[in-house]
Write an enzyme that holds these catalytic residues in place. Sequence first.
Site, short mmCIF file in Angstrom:
data_model
loop_
_atom_site.label_atom_id
_atom_site.label_comp_id
_atom_site.label_asym_id
_atom_site.label_seq_id
_atom_site.Cartn_x
_atom_site.Cartn_y
_atom_site.Cartn_z
N ALA A 163 -0.02 -2.19 5.94
CA ALA A 163 0.64 -2.12 7.24
C ALA A 163 0.07 -3.09 8.26
CB ALA A 163 0.57 -0.69 7.78
N LEU A 164 -1.24 -3.35 8.20
CA LEU A 164 -1.83 -4.27 9.18
C LEU A 164 -1.36 -5.72 9.00
CD1 LEU A 164 -5.47 -2.94 9.52
CD2 LEU A 164 -3.64 -2.84 11.22
N HIS A 195 -9.62 5.70 10.41
CA HIS A 195 -8.88 4.53 9.94
C HIS A 195 -7.37 4.71 10.08
CE1 HIS A 195 -8.52 0.76 7.82
NE2 HIS A 195 -7.67 1.31 6.96
N ARG A 206 10.69 11.87 4.05
CA ARG A 206 11.27 10.98 5.06
C ARG A 206 11.71 9.61 4.52
NH1 ARG A 206 8.04 14.55 7.04
NH2 ARG A 206 8.12 15.28 9.19
N CYS A 227 3.89 2.66 4.86
CA CYS A 227 3.56 4.08 4.85
C CYS A 227 2.07 4.25 5.04
CB CYS A 227 4.00 4.71 3.54
SG CYS A 227 3.64 6.47 3.47
N ILE A 228 1.71 4.94 6.11
CA ILE A 228 0.31 5.22 6.43
C ILE A 228 0.14 6.74 6.39
CG2 ILE A 228 -1.55 4.91 8.12
CD1 ILE A 228 0.34 2.70 9.39
N ILE A 229 -0.73 7.19 5.48
CA ILE A 229 -0.97 8.62 5.31
C ILE A 229 -2.36 8.95 5.85
CG2 ILE A 229 -1.17 10.52 3.66
CD1 ILE A 229 0.70 8.86 1.79
N ASN A 289 11.33 -0.58 13.10
CA ASN A 289 10.00 -0.19 12.62
C ASN A 289 10.12 1.07 11.78
OD1 ASN A 289 7.38 0.59 12.17
ND2 ASN A 289 6.70 0.24 14.26
N PHE A 347 0.85 -1.18 0.00
CA PHE A 347 0.00 0.00 0.00
C PHE A 347 0.90 1.24 0.00
CE2 PHE A 347 -3.15 3.02 1.52
CZ PHE A 347 -4.28 2.62 0.82
#
Length: 154
Positions: free
Chosen positions: A60-61, A92, A131, A84-86, A117, A26
């Site tokens: 990510a999960l 959510h 980043r 990567c979680i945006i 991590n 993702f």
Amino acid sequence: MQNANQGRAANLDGDGLAIGIVQARFNAELTAKLAEACLAELKTLGIEPKLITHVTVPGALEIPVALKAMADSEDYDALIALGCIIRGETYHFELVANESGAGVTRVSLDHQLPIANAILTVENEAQAWARAEDKGRDAARVAVEMANLMDELE
């Protein structure tokens, strides 16, 4: 009690270390950048490509499940989580960020295995791009340093 490594530089010698990497697909372009930087740094630190296992998962999960399978194998000196979680418009983001982070930590503690991590949790895509390269490199360095430290502590 004396601190055994107080004042010494981090041991970043990757010679002979086996590293497992779990990368979320993702936000694929961003996680590919994380992986590219991570793999390049692992090579710089002396990790042989044949001692690196790199797998991908949907998001990510799913990262902690793959990390657990790798940890269960006892074939690795350290693991690396890349994702990567945006933030979006709903809750959510918090759910995915919190649960993936907790899962990574649990696997690490349950197996006494270092896991770097590098699951980015950012407000927007620009922050992620700013980043990605540094965090990918940092993850490789953390994995090697912690693998060596755990070896010293045993």
